[in-house]
Scaffold this active site. Structure first.
Site, PDB file in Angstrom:
ATOM      1  N   ALA A 245       0.738  -1.306  -0.035  1.00 44.51           N
ATOM      2  CA  ALA A 245       0.008  -0.091   0.066  1.00 44.51           C
ATOM      3  C   ALA A 245       0.757   1.112   0.098  1.00 44.51           C
ATOM      4  O   ALA A 245       2.065   1.271   0.174  1.00 44.51           O
ATOM      5  CB  ALA A 245      -0.749  -0.075   1.210  1.00 44.51           C
ATOM      6  N   HIS A 246       0.053   2.479  -0.350  1.00 48.54           N
ATOM      7  CA  HIS A 246       0.834   3.649  -0.080  1.00 48.54           C
ATOM      8  C   HIS A 246       1.941   3.946   1.251  1.00 48.54           C
ATOM      9  O   HIS A 246       1.417   3.833   2.168  1.00 48.54           O
ATOM     10  CB  HIS A 246      -0.190   4.876  -0.357  1.00 48.54           C
TER      11      HIS A 246
END
Length: 347
Positions: A245-246
């Site tokens: 994820a980010h």
């Protein structure tokens, strides 16, 4: 393309020593020890396959230092420090030779006129699209149907397999390999809840940085950061079907198995080993050399390097095993409790 190399040349490549056999025998294939012919080379790392060594038809077998055959060996032995490592090095060199053999730009392919690329050493497969401002290093091997976004930077000796998408602003170091279907730099999962129950998309304006020697498996996704960078440090190896994820940071030489998800803004240390189907919650830290067993769910920070954890929610491996030992006895414990209950009620 086939190998065309002598046993002695392979030994020199692996910094090994030839014992017995013909050091000038030509090798043109790599095979299992029980299946190869006179043109092949194999290895012996697991002693349960030792019997095949005495009947093999290959011209050379890579063995570990200290190995002593029980009877006469019909081929050359290349003695190295570790046979498995040596054979891996040979396969790596073989794959490199195969990948570097491809040169040229197939048509149709679109390469913006502003792209910086060494076309003398590059391979670009058909239906590839390389956007403006991209910079691509020497010996790039970009297979068909790859998309490379604006301003992407790719280092030397990178191999990008068919169907990979590298979104704008992403940066790859040297010697990176991206397997088919991988997506680098897709938007992070960022949505702000509104008073009316809807969600507003949060723009993801950061990027992804892959340092040197990073391998990404097929259909694995690494999201761009909301701000700043999602970073996979040197030597990281990701299996197929993984979600990063980010704003995640993964430390050097960490390996992660298939179907694992690492949630936003978490930091995984160096030299960690994470099994398949592991879930890592967001905004936590995982210490160096942590080992997480398959199907674990990690929801809190791991502070001590070298910790082994398992279970969902994940706890230390030893505590999990102790708890599971009790869990297995629950039916028996339930029977004991009921028997005691009956005795108490009958008083």
């Amino acid at each position: 393309m086939k190998l065309e190399i002598t046993v002695q040349q392979i030994a020199a490549l692996l910094q090994g020593e030839v014992v017995g056999g013909d050091p000038n025998a030509k090798i043109s294939a790599i095979a299992k020890i029980q299946e190869g012919d006179a043109n092949a080379i194999s290895f012996l790392a697991n002693m349960k396959y030792e019997d095949y060594l005495y009947s093999t038809k290959v011209s050379a077998v890579i063995v570990s230092k200290g190995f002593e055959p029980k009877q006469e060996v019909p081929c050359a032995m290349i003695v190295v420090e570790d046979a498995y490592v040596g054979f891996t090095d040979l396969l790596t060199e073989y794959q490199r030779m195969l990948s570097l053999a491809k040169v040229g730009i197939e048509q149709p392919a679109f390469i913006d006129e502003s792209v910086e690329m060494d076309k003398a050493t590059a391979y670009v497969g058909a239906f590839t699209y390389i956007s403006k401002g991209a910079k691509i290093g020497k010996n790039a091997k970009i297979h068909p149907q790859v998309f490379i976004g604006e301003g992407v930077e790719i280092g030397d000796n990178c191999v990008i397999y068919a169907g990979v998408k590298i979104c704008h602003g992403s940066k790859l170091g040297n010697n990176c390999t991206l397997q088919s279907g991988a997506v680098i730099g897709s938007d992070g999962f960022g949505f702000a809840p509104q008073k009316d129950g809807t969600y507003k998309t949060i723009p993801q304006i950061g990027n992804v940085i892959l340092e040197d020697n990073v391998d990404i498996g097929a259909n694995t996704v690494v999201d761009r950061a909301t701000m700043g960078s999602t970073v996979l440090k040197s030597g990281v190896k990701l299996d197929n079907l993984i979600q990063i994820a980010h704003n995640v940071v993964i430390g050097s030489n960490t390996v992660i198995a298939s179907q694992t998800g690492v949630s936003g803004s978490s930091e995984v240390g160096a030299n960690c080993m994470i099994g398949g189907q592991v879930g890592v919650s967001g905004h936590i830290q995982v210490a160096d050399k942590t080992m997480i067993a398959a199907q674990s769910g990690l929801a809190q920070t791991v502070k001590n390097p070298g910790t082994r954890i398992m279970g969902s929610p994940a706890i230390s491996q030893m505590d999990h095993l102790k708890a599971f030992a009790v869990y297995r006895k629950l039916p028996e414990l339930q029977r004991i409790v009921r028997d005691l209950e009956k005795k108490v009620l009958s008083l």
